[in-house]
Design a protein around this motif. Structure first.
Motif, PDB file in Angstrom:
ATOM      1  N   LEU A   1       0.790  -1.229   0.000  1.00 49.52           N
ATOM      2  CA  LEU A   1       0.000   0.000   0.000  1.00 49.52           C
ATOM      3  C   LEU A   1       0.822   1.279   0.000  1.00 49.52           C
ATOM      4  O   LEU A   1       0.376   2.305   0.478  1.00 49.52           O
TER       5      LEU A   1
ATOM      6  N   VAL B   1      -0.592   4.813  -0.864  1.00 48.53           N
ATOM      7  CA  VAL B   1      -1.377   5.751  -0.051  1.00 48.53           C
ATOM      8  C   VAL B   1      -0.483   6.661   0.789  1.00 48.53           C
ATOM      9  O   VAL B   1      -0.961   7.557   1.472  1.00 48.53           O
TER      10      VAL B   1
ATOM     11  N   ASP C   1       2.393   9.581   1.289  1.00 51.05           N
ATOM     12  CA  ASP C   1       2.903  10.741   0.562  1.00 51.05           C
ATOM     13  C   ASP C   1       4.208  11.196   1.184  1.00 51.05           C
ATOM     14  O   ASP C   1       4.296  11.283   2.385  1.00 51.05           O
TER      15      ASP C   1
ATOM     16  N   ASP D   1      -8.554   6.947  14.840  1.00 48.64           N
ATOM     17  CA  ASP D   1      -9.701   6.295  14.206  1.00 48.64           C
ATOM     18  C   ASP D   1     -10.033   7.121  12.952  1.00 48.64           C
ATOM     19  O   ASP D   1     -10.054   8.347  13.021  1.00 48.64           O
TER      20      ASP D   1
ATOM     21  N   PRO E   1       7.623   3.115   8.518  1.00 51.22           N
ATOM     22  CA  PRO E   1       7.341   1.693   8.733  1.00 51.22           C
ATOM     23  C   PRO E   1       8.600   0.982   9.246  1.00 51.22           C
ATOM     24  O   PRO E   1       9.695   1.195   8.734  1.00 51.22           O
TER      25      PRO E   1
ATOM     26  N   GLU F   1       4.437  -2.109  15.607  1.00 52.66           N
ATOM     27  CA  GLU F   1       3.724  -2.291  14.344  1.00 52.66           C
ATOM     28  C   GLU F   1       2.508  -1.376  14.171  1.00 52.66           C
ATOM     29  O   GLU F   1       1.740  -1.560  13.239  1.00 52.66           O
TER      30      GLU F   1
ATOM     31  N   TYR G   1       1.748   0.192  10.721  1.00 51.64           N
ATOM     32  CA  TYR G   1       1.282  -0.685   9.638  1.00 51.64           C
ATOM     33  C   TYR G   1      -0.247  -0.740   9.623  1.00 51.64           C
ATOM     34  O   TYR G   1      -0.877  -0.783   8.575  1.00 51.64           O
ATOM     35  N   TYR G   2      -0.808  -0.768  10.842  1.00 51.07           N
ATOM     36  CA  TYR G   2      -2.281  -0.752  10.930  1.00 51.07           C
ATOM     37  C   TYR G   2      -2.821   0.589  10.435  1.00 51.07           C
ATOM     38  O   TYR G   2      -3.834   0.651   9.748  1.00 51.07           O
TER      39      TYR G   2
ATOM     40  N   ARG H   1      -1.634   2.424   8.187  1.00 50.11           N
ATOM     41  CA  ARG H   1      -1.604   2.463   6.724  1.00 50.11           C
ATOM     42  C   ARG H   1      -2.818   1.734   6.139  1.00 50.11           C
ATOM     43  O   ARG H   1      -3.446   2.206   5.203  1.00 50.11           O
ATOM     44  N   ARG H   2      -3.152   0.589   6.728  1.00 45.69           N
ATOM     45  CA  ARG H   2      -4.325  -0.139   6.222  1.00 45.69           C
ATOM     46  C   ARG H   2      -5.601   0.666   6.415  1.00 45.69           C
ATOM     47  O   ARG H   2      -6.440   0.748   5.525  1.00 45.69           O
ATOM     48  N   ARG H   3      -5.764   1.220   7.599  1.00 40.87           N
ATOM     49  CA  ARG H   3      -6.976   2.003   7.869  1.00 40.87           C
ATOM     50  C   ARG H   3      -7.057   3.201   6.943  1.00 40.87           C
ATOM     51  O   ARG H   3      -8.113   3.571   6.472  1.00 40.87           O
ATOM     52  N   PHE H   4      -5.884   3.795   6.709  1.00 47.37           N
ATOM     53  CA  PHE H   4      -5.874   4.966   5.841  1.00 47.37           C
ATOM     54  C   PHE H   4      -6.238   4.573   4.412  1.00 47.37           C
ATOM     55  O   PHE H   4      -6.998   5.276   3.735  1.00 47.37           O
ATOM     56  N   ALA H   5      -5.719   3.432   3.969  1.00 46.50           N
ATOM     57  CA  ALA H   5      -6.049   2.953   2.619  1.00 46.50           C
ATOM     58  C   ALA H   5      -7.553   2.733   2.506  1.00 46.50           C
ATOM     59  O   ALA H   5      -8.176   3.045   1.485  1.00 46.50           O
ATOM     60  N   CYS H   6      -8.136   2.204   3.579  1.00 46.58           N
ATOM     61  CA  CYS H   6      -9.574   1.956   3.617  1.00 46.58           C
ATOM     62  C   CYS H   6     -10.330   3.280   3.521  1.00 46.58           C
ATOM     63  O   CYS H   6     -11.240   3.442   2.702  1.00 46.58           O
TER      64      CYS H   6
ATOM     65  N   LEU I   1      -1.317  10.815   4.318  1.00 45.74           N
ATOM     66  CA  LEU I   1      -0.531  10.017   5.272  1.00 45.74           C
ATOM     67  C   LEU I   1       0.940  10.180   4.936  1.00 45.74           C
ATOM     68  O   LEU I   1       1.342   9.974   3.792  1.00 45.74           O
ATOM     69  N   SER I   2       1.733  10.594   5.925  1.00 43.57           N
ATOM     70  CA  SER I   2       3.171  10.755   5.678  1.00 43.57           C
ATOM     71  C   SER I   2       3.967  10.210   6.851  1.00 43.57           C
ATOM     72  O   SER I   2       3.524  10.257   7.995  1.00 43.57           O
ATOM     73  N   TRP I   3       5.118   9.687   6.536  1.00 45.14           N
ATOM     74  CA  TRP I   3       6.023   9.209   7.600  1.00 45.14           C
ATOM     75  C   TRP I   3       7.107  10.250   7.816  1.00 45.14           C
ATOM     76  O   TRP I   3       7.808  10.643   6.884  1.00 45.14           O
TER      77      TRP I   3
END
Lengths: 370, 368, 141
Positions: free
Chosen positions: B363, B366, B368, C48, C70, C77, C80-81, C83-88, C105-107
């Motif tokens: 992913l 998603v 940036d 959330d 990541p 971890e 990682y969660y 990222r999934r929630r954000f993708a959703c 979303l940025s790291w």
């Protein structure tokens, strides 16, 4: 009884809105709580209006009741009084529910000016949604005719929809008004001073309007008895009750739209109602069959014990029932009788305590077994 | 190919006999099935332990008064079944239950799952006005032909998952000669064992017949029509407001949703009540504000919470007092989310809910 | 008109990395637009998706969720969660035809002060081009 007279310009609704605009201009209140047409144009939602321009789409008397007004007011003041002065314009049953909720400490009435309006009833939500344009036309007739049978059955039997049977600050009389006139009748100091500030002091006699509303209420009372007694025959007794509620699918919509059911978490949805698998099986084995989920009737009877003393008969439950059960009408029969026991009329007066919150040492000996 | 128990009786009667056999042989302690509730056409699930009570059972009736997945969760939330129980449910109900089990809201233990190839169910409205009886013959005609049954729930008419996942026993209905014979597919070992000793002819059979494949195509086409219909919902915030503007906030959709298992929904909780001061701030910004607030937030929020597991059962649409096409919207949006994670809700109990697991390399698009 | 528009960006910053990165940008006296309102969270996975929608509907022009890269999560971890929630959430925004550019979303690690300043600068520019969030003036939310 004294009131002020307003000449109708364009329509009753527009005249009331103009009056509210004046109130906003003169800062008699900061905000108006009123139903406003939603962008799709087919429905109404309660809107707190500060910007006068929004009142263009407002309708003090929409053809349907979507959210019970007391629920809207509660969402604003449940956590404390509003710092802004709010004029809330509602149907009488919504005002009455608001009074009940204030007794239940779910509404803070400080800084709220309750404005009630003679109500011709509301159309059943289902009928209205089938064809909203037709619904609006039908409702125009309803406002003219008073007693039209297109409104919800619970409205047809409502004996507190017109006149001064409730405690608001200001009442708008549109029933039986002579052509081109509506009446503004203050019933508190708040209401009185609003009229004075706007420059229409309550000086006209309202006796004629009052007499007419009282006559209308009498016919409604008869109607109420009639509808209730016909329905009673069908629903009274355990077998009939079971049959009546057999269509219920436990969605609890009736409870969640009920203005009086204010609990965040209904007891009947709580952990208390969840059994272990063995318990369900034991219950099934005792009769060989168990409806699943069980306790549908328990929910409805339980809800009656929780809220029937404060039931204002607004009909929100019946509108929200996906299975077309006559919830509101049935609850009205129970409500009337239980309220009579305590001589209590929900929403009539803020001073009257909730009957189950007070007691006298010497009373109700007839319910005690020797 | 799998083992089939063929009974030379109509499908409904065949299932009745199966249930009777299971109860009377003591292979199960009880049966959960749709039953007749009154004479006006109402049906509801019942837990039957006495085989005489099966006379009112309507196991294959095309109505869903509640998603049985929710009921099975209620049954086994506090404790798993100590004794075997057979349940007759629709494929989406079974999928919903699997999703709930993954969320620790129930236990599969000791259940014998009986399902069928499903041609959908009618909106509940027609059970309350007694019209369901009139529709039945047309329904079964469509089943026999492998057509989309007329007037069924919109999400049923585009459901791809009408061959049940995870059933021990599957009754073949679609495209079958259901007036004359009942084909009971024994899809698991448990299923095979459970009918041992029952009268009937044991043969080999194929569940995924040409009729089933054809129906799948018809539904796929229908789905496109339904989802691409601009009347469903316009794009963007304004579209959301058009569609959900009439919502009265009863939250009936979440209460009947099999995936929404929370005892107290966060949107009904204290967290989403506002202080009076919040209204003042909002009024400053907007000049007006809908109350109670959070109508749009509730629906998008619910999409983020349950979209990944939406099985498209259609309960939400049925209970909506203001006729919002909730299930179609939720299935459309949820379906997209599910596709992102290549996930079919309720397909397998071993497959974890995608939002509860992760992969280290994925992913990145998603970020940036 | 759009040139005068100063966006408001709500930033959910993880306490261990991105918030520290913001701190570093400040102590290093890096210049970046004052458009971001930071909200410190213990981990980006504390967010959330409903928080993001709430901020968006209340009128934030954009919402940034930022956390450790990541592999570097303080709680091993969490991100990682996230990222999934954000993708959703992003998929939901896209399917509903909402502007998914308004969520990001940025790291950003604790040592990446310059990156923090860069992310805020770039994102602010992007949102300026997009214009104000239409939800800001909406009555019927």
């Amino acid at each position: 009884m004294k009131g002020a007279i307003l000449k109708i310009e364009n329509s009753i609704e527009k005249t009331i809105i103009e009056f509210l605009k004046k109130g906003l201009d003169k800062k008699l209140f900061d905000v108006v709580l009123i139903p406003v047409k939603v962008p799709a144009g087919d429905s109404y939602a309660w809107v707190l209006v500060q910007d006068k321009a929004l009142l263009e789409d407002a309708n003090p008397l929409p053809p349907v009741m979507l959210v019970q007004g007391a629920k809207a007011l509660s969402s604003i003041t449940r956590r404390g009084k509003s710092n802004k002065k709010i004029a809330a314009i509602m149907r009488p049953c919504e005002i009455r529910a608001s009074i009940e909720l204030s007794k239940l400490q779910q509404i803070d009435l400080e800084n709220i000016c309750l404005i009630s309006i003679d109500c011709p009833g509301a159309l059943p939500l289902k009928d209205y949604l089938e064809d909203t344009k037709k619904g609006i036309d039908t409702f125009k007739k309803v406002i003219k005719e008073w007693g039209n049978e297109s409104v919800r059955p619970i409205c047809q039997m409502c004996d507190k929809s017109v006149g001064l049977s409730i405690q608001s600050d200001l009442h708008i009389g549109i029933f039986g008004a002579k052509n081109n006139e509506i009446y503004l009748i203050p019933s508190s100091q708040k209401g009185k001073s609003i009229l004075e500030e706007i420059g229409i002091p309550a000086e006209e006699s309202m006796d004629n309007w009052e007499k007419k509303t009282k006559e209308f209420v009498e016919t409604r009372k008869k109607n109420r008895k009639k509808i209730q007694s016909t329905l009673s025959e069908k629903v009274m007794g355990l077998d009939n009750l079971l049959e009546t509620f057999s269509n219920c699918i436990n969605c609890h919509n009736c409870q969640s739209v009920c203005p009086i059911c204010y609990c965040r978490q209904c007891y009947f949805e709580s952990e208390k109602m969840k059994l272990s698998s063995d318990d369900y099986l034991i219950r099934a084995e005792s009769k060989g069959i168990l409806r699943f989920l069980p306790d549908t009737l328990l929910f409805h009877l339980g809800r009656m014990t929780h809220m029937s003393l404060s039931c204002v008969g607004c009909g929100a439950c019946e509108d929200a029932c996906p299975m077309s059960i006559k919830v509101a009408q049935i609850f009205s029969i129970v409500g009337d009788r239980s309220q009579k026991v305590f001589n209590y009329i929900p929403g009539k007066s803020i001073e009257e305590s909730l009957p189950l919150k007070v007691y006298e040492e010497d009373e109700f000996h007839d319910v005690e077994k020797p | 190919m799998s083992k089939v128990l063929r009974i030379s009786k109509g499908a409904e009667q065949g299932v009745q006999e199966l249930l009777k056999f299971l109860l009377e042989s003591g292979k199960v302690k009880g049966v959960l099935t749709l039953t007749k509730i009154n004479n006006n056409g109402a049906v509801d699930y019942s837990l039957i332990t006495n085989s005489e009570m099966l006379k009112d059972a309507l196991p294959l009736f095309p109505l869903m008064p509640a998603n049985a997945g929710k009921l099975l969760s209620r049954f086994t939330l506090k404790s798993a079944l100590a004794e075997p129980i057979a349940v007759v449910v629709k494929p989406c109900e079974l999928r919903a239950f699997i999703e709930l089990v993954k969320r620790e809201q129930g236990s599969l233990e000791n259940f014998l799952f009986i399902s069928s190839t499903c041609d959908g169910v009618y909106p509940l409205e027609i059970s309350s006005n007694g019209e369901v009886a009139k529709k039945l013959s047309k329904y079964w005609d469509a089943v026999k032909k492998g057509d989309i049954a007329p007037d069924i729930r919109p999400t049923c008419s585009c459901c791809k998952y009408f061959l049940p996942y995870n059933a021990d026993i599957t009754i073949a209905l679609i495209g079958e000669n259901i007036d004359k014979e009942c084909k009971i597919f024994l899809t698991t070992e448990k299923g095979k064992k459970s009918v041992e000793g029952m009268k009937g002819q044991l043969v080999e059979g194929e569940l995924k017949t040409q009729e089933v494949k054809n129906l799948l195509n018809k539904r796929e086409e229908n789905k496109k029509k339904l989802f691409d219909n601009p009347a469903l919902m316009q794009d963007g915030l304004s579209g959301l407001i058009e569609t959900f503007g009439r919502c009265i906030g009863c939250h009936g959709c979440s209460r009947v949703c099999p995936i929404c298992y929370c005892t107290l929904c966060t949107f009904d909780s204290k967290d989403y009540e506002n202080e009076p001061s919040t209204y003042e701030t909002e009024l400053k910004k907007r000049g007006g504000m809908r109350v109670p607030p959070n109508t749009i937030l509730y629906h998008i929020g619910r999409l983020t919470h349950i979209g990944i597991s939406c099985v498209g059962c259609g309960m939400c649409t049925d209970v909506c007092p203001v006729d919002i096409p909730l299930s179609t919207i939720f299935l459309k949006v949820g379906g997209e989310v599910q596709q992102t994670f290549n996930y079919i809700p309720g397909k397998s109990v071993e497959e974890k809910v995608p939002l509860t697991i992760f992969e280290k390399e994925e992913l990145t698009e998603v970020e940036d | 008109m759009k040139d005068d528009f100063e966006p408001t960006i709500i930033g959910f910053l993880c306490r261990w990395c991105s918030y520290a990165g913001a701190d570093l940008a400040g102590t290093s006296r890096l210049q970046y637009p004052p458009s971001m309102l930071p909200i410190r969270v213990m981990c980006s996975s504390r967010v959330d998706p409903v928080f993001i929608i709430t901020a968006f509907l209340r009128g934030a022009d954009a919402v940034l969720v930022a956390g450790c890269h990541p592999g570097d999560c303080h709680y091993i971890e969490g991100n990682y969660y996230t990222r999934r929630r954000f993708a959703c959430l992003r998929k939901i925004f896209e399917t509903l035809g909402m502007e998914s550019d308004r969520i990001r979303l940025s790291w950003i690690s604790a040592s990446e002060g310059p990156r923090f300043a860069q992310v805020v600068t770039d994102y602010t520019d992007k949102i300026k081009k997009l214009g104000p969030n239409p939800a800001k003036k909406e009555i019927f939310l």
